[in-house]
Scaffold this motif. Structure first.
Motif, PDB file in Angstrom:
ATOM      1  N   GLU A  17     -84.685  -6.451 -22.372  1.00 50.56           N
ATOM      2  CA  GLU A  17     -85.409  -5.349 -21.747  1.00 50.56           C
ATOM      3  C   GLU A  17     -85.349  -4.089 -22.606  1.00 50.56           C
ATOM      4  N   LYS A  18     -84.258  -3.913 -23.329  1.00 45.56           N
ATOM      5  CA  LYS A  18     -84.142  -2.774 -24.248  1.00 45.56           C
ATOM      6  C   LYS A  18     -84.902  -3.049 -25.540  1.00 45.56           C
ATOM      7  N   ASN A  19     -84.813  -4.287 -26.025  1.00 42.62           N
ATOM      8  CA  ASN A  19     -85.473  -4.653 -27.281  1.00 42.62           C
ATOM      9  C   ASN A  19     -86.986  -4.637 -27.173  1.00 42.62           C
ATOM     10  N   PHE A  20     -87.494  -4.945 -25.970  1.00 40.89           N
ATOM     11  CA  PHE A  20     -88.942  -5.012 -25.739  1.00 40.89           C
ATOM     12  C   PHE A  20     -89.285  -4.189 -24.496  1.00 40.89           C
ATOM     13  N   PRO A  21     -89.561  -2.912 -24.653  1.00 37.01           N
ATOM     14  CA  PRO A  21     -89.886  -2.082 -23.490  1.00 37.01           C
ATOM     15  C   PRO A  21     -91.093  -2.588 -22.701  1.00 37.01           C
ATOM     16  N   ASP A  22     -91.960  -3.354 -23.361  1.00 38.22           N
ATOM     17  CA  ASP A  22     -93.147  -3.896 -22.691  1.00 38.22           C
ATOM     18  C   ASP A  22     -92.932  -5.318 -22.175  1.00 38.22           C
ATOM     19  N   LEU A  23     -91.683  -5.762 -22.083  1.00 39.99           N
ATOM     20  CA  LEU A  23     -91.362  -7.125 -21.670  1.00 39.99           C
ATOM     21  C   LEU A  23     -91.995  -7.436 -20.312  1.00 39.99           C
ATOM     22  N   LYS A  24     -92.675  -8.578 -20.249  1.00 35.94           N
ATOM     23  CA  LYS A  24     -93.349  -8.971 -19.009  1.00 35.94           C
ATOM     24  C   LYS A  24     -93.329 -10.484 -18.878  1.00 35.94           C
ATOM     25  N   GLY A  77     -86.063 -15.122 -33.116  1.00 34.23           N
ATOM     26  CA  GLY A  77     -85.948 -13.685 -32.960  1.00 34.23           C
ATOM     27  C   GLY A  77     -86.448 -13.176 -31.628  1.00 34.23           C
ATOM     28  N   ASN A  78     -86.252 -13.962 -30.558  1.00 25.19           N
ATOM     29  CA  ASN A  78     -86.730 -13.511 -29.248  1.00 25.19           C
ATOM     30  C   ASN A  78     -85.812 -12.457 -28.627  1.00 25.19           C
ATOM     31  N   ARG A  79     -84.692 -12.207 -29.237  1.00 22.05           N
ATOM     32  CA  ARG A  79     -83.791 -11.106 -28.902  1.00 22.05           C
ATOM     33  C   ARG A  79     -83.451 -11.009 -27.417  1.00 22.05           C
TER      34      ARG A  79
END
Length: 168
Positions: free
Chosen positions: A19-26, A112-114
């Motif tokens: 959630e931090k690595n990808f602010p647009d996570l959906k 690299g899906n972090r």
């Protein structure tokens, strides 16, 4: 809450990091025939994962045909979920739901899906519980006698992290 707390700390930490690595996570969930829209993502991610880990995977055309046939013939039971972030698909989940059981049939993640793959699996666990609190989330079968750590340790590690227990 008790089950979430029992998940491995590393899994929970990775999911939060996504959630931090990808602010647009959906996370997008599709059910029935609509799940066919995720077949290209599932096949691409399965191919990438198989190549990275040296696993055998069906030829893309055959895999696509198999997924589509299952989704069409069993539409009311089938679902997919894809987590996206950073402008790309990071992980995919393919499952069947019968009565109170959710069967996690296949999944794959991008390099690299972090943490996004963990975010997806944890969300699918949460959704299965919300749908049927007394149900079972079945993570598939592993024959430990033939499943090698070199080629499939990720699946075994995931099952351990989720505190999977065997049952007939």
């Amino acid at each position: 809450d008790a089950y979430y707390a029992a998940l491995s700390e590393n899994s929970r930490r990775n999911a939060k990091a996504a959630e931090k690595n990808f602010p647009d996570l959906k996370v997008t969930v599709r059910t029935g025939v609509e799940a066919i829209l995720d077949v290209p993502v599932l096949v691409r991610l399965r191919n990438e994962l198989s190549e990275r880990k040296g696993l055998n995977f069906r030829e893309s055309g055959a895999a696509s045909a198999g997924y589509v046939a299952t989704l069409l013939s069993c539409a009311k039971y089938m679902m997919t979920a894809v987590v996206r972030g950073g402008g790309r698909s990071l992980s995919c989940f393919y499952a069947a739901r019968f009565a109170d059981k959710t069967y996690y049939l296949e999944g794959a993640s991008a390099a690299g899906n972090r943490g996004a793959a963990w975010r997806l699996i944890i969300e699918m666990l949460e959704r299965a519980y919300a749908r049927e609190p007394r149900g079972k989330f079945i993570m598939g079968y592993i024959d430990y006698a033939t499943h090698s750590d070199e080629k499939g340790a990720g699946l075994i590690r995931s099952r351990r992290s989720c505190r999977v227990s065997d049952f007939e």
